[in-house]
Design a protein around this motif. Structure first.
Motif, short mmCIF file in Angstrom:
data_model
loop_
_atom_site.label_atom_id
_atom_site.label_comp_id
_atom_site.label_asym_id
_atom_site.label_seq_id
_atom_site.Cartn_x
_atom_site.Cartn_y
_atom_site.Cartn_z
N CYS A 33 33.96 -8.60 16.20
CA CYS A 33 34.16 -9.87 15.62
C CYS A 33 32.88 -10.66 16.27
O CYS A 33 32.39 -10.51 17.14
N VAL A 36 31.11 -17.46 14.14
CA VAL A 36 30.52 -17.91 13.06
C VAL A 36 30.22 -19.53 13.07
O VAL A 36 29.08 -19.92 12.77
N GLN A 37 31.19 -20.24 13.70
CA GLN A 37 31.11 -21.64 13.90
C GLN A 37 32.20 -22.01 15.00
O GLN A 37 33.21 -21.51 15.22
N GLN A 50 35.77 -20.28 14.59
CA GLN A 50 35.73 -19.55 13.50
C GLN A 50 35.02 -18.16 13.95
O GLN A 50 33.89 -18.11 14.10
N ILE A 51 35.83 -17.11 13.60
CA ILE A 51 35.33 -15.78 13.85
C ILE A 51 35.29 -15.03 12.53
O ILE A 51 36.32 -15.31 11.55
N GLY A 52 34.63 -13.91 12.22
CA GLY A 52 34.31 -13.30 11.31
C GLY A 52 34.39 -11.73 11.54
O GLY A 52 34.08 -11.41 12.65
N LEU A 65 28.96 -19.39 0.80
CA LEU A 65 29.30 -18.25 1.82
C LEU A 65 27.78 -17.71 2.42
O LEU A 65 27.65 -17.59 3.76
N HIS A 68 26.43 -20.56 4.64
CA HIS A 68 27.19 -20.74 5.82
C HIS A 68 26.70 -19.73 6.86
O HIS A 68 26.72 -20.12 7.97
N PHE A 69 26.56 -18.37 6.38
CA PHE A 69 26.20 -17.39 7.47
C PHE A 69 24.76 -17.54 7.84
O PHE A 69 24.25 -17.65 8.90
N LEU A 80 37.06 -14.26 7.55
CA LEU A 80 36.90 -15.54 8.39
C LEU A 80 38.19 -16.13 8.73
O LEU A 80 39.05 -16.23 7.98
N LYS A 81 38.35 -16.30 10.14
CA LYS A 81 39.62 -16.81 10.47
C LYS A 81 39.25 -17.95 11.54
O LYS A 81 38.38 -17.73 12.28
N GLU A 82 40.29 -19.11 11.60
CA GLU A 82 40.12 -20.12 12.75
C GLU A 82 40.81 -19.75 13.67
O GLU A 82 42.20 -19.41 13.56
#
Length: 209
Positions: A33, A36-37, A50-52, A65, A68-69, A80-82
């Motif tokens: 993973c 990302v943010q 925030q991980i991808g 999107l 965003h990347f 994507l999940k927080e």
């Protein structure tokens, strides 16, 4: 610091312990993973990461999107999940940092969250474990839900157990033991079963208990 990673369910297998006993395990492809943010209380009102997971071609994403990347030059990712963290824990992560399966070790306890298998429309017996109705004296009412109660109200109370769509819910299985970690192939072997079908997305966190 609480550890978290995204993964994909590969399937079930078994391994043998020191005594030669078979141990049922679920094989999970955990990571890699990427961060990302980073969300901070000053800017976003809360602290989170925030991980991808799962690299994907940029052409498969929509324009917002992709932007965003591209903003922080992170490779495009499918999921994507927080992950909520304490504000102090954010400093130990950087945007673009890689998170691999080796953040967990054998013997640790983890909570695994996923979407359970969808089973379609089901009756009250299968969905809620109701008993069958009378089967003698000509009764034709065997698998129905029975009386709804509350005569004269003219409506069904919210939460009443009735036939309906079964499965497809967010389910968390807690305190599963990590049996083995294969850091080269990013695999976690977790004792027992986890929710969801094969190739289903999972969120793996270390247990608080």
């Amino acid at each position: 610091m609480r550890k978290s990673i995204l993964g994909r369910k590969v399937g079930m297998s078994q391994v043998f312990d020191e005594e030669g006993k078979a141990v049922p395990v679920t094989v999970i492809e955990a990571g890699p993973c990427y961060v990302v943010q980073k969300k901070t209380p000053e800017r976003d009102g809360y602290a989170a990461l925030q991980i991808g997971f799962d690299e994907v071609r940029g052409g498969k994403l929509n324009s917002p999107l992709r932007g965003h990347f591209n903003k922080d030059k992170v490779k495009p990712l499918r999921f994507l999940k927080e992950i909520r963290l304490d504000e102090a824990e954010l400093d130990s992560y950087n945007v673009g940092q890689e998170i691999k399966a080796d953040i967990f070790g054998p013997g640790e306890s983890v909570d695994v969250q996923g979407i359970s298998k969808g089973k379609g429309f089901a009756g009250a017996i299968k969905r809620h474990g109701f008993h069958r109705g009378p089967s003698k004296h000509g009764s034709k009412y065997h698998r129905g839900p029975g009386s709804l109660g509350a005569a004269g109200v003219g409506r069904v109370f919210k939460g009443r157990k009735l036939p309906g769509r079964m499965g497809g819910d967010k389910v968390t299985v807690q305190n599963l033991q990590v049996v083995k970690v294969d850091s080269d192939r990013n695999l976690l072997l977790v004792r027992g079963a986890v929710p969801g079908p094969r190739k289903g997305l999972l969120v793996i966190k270390d247990s608080l208990r």
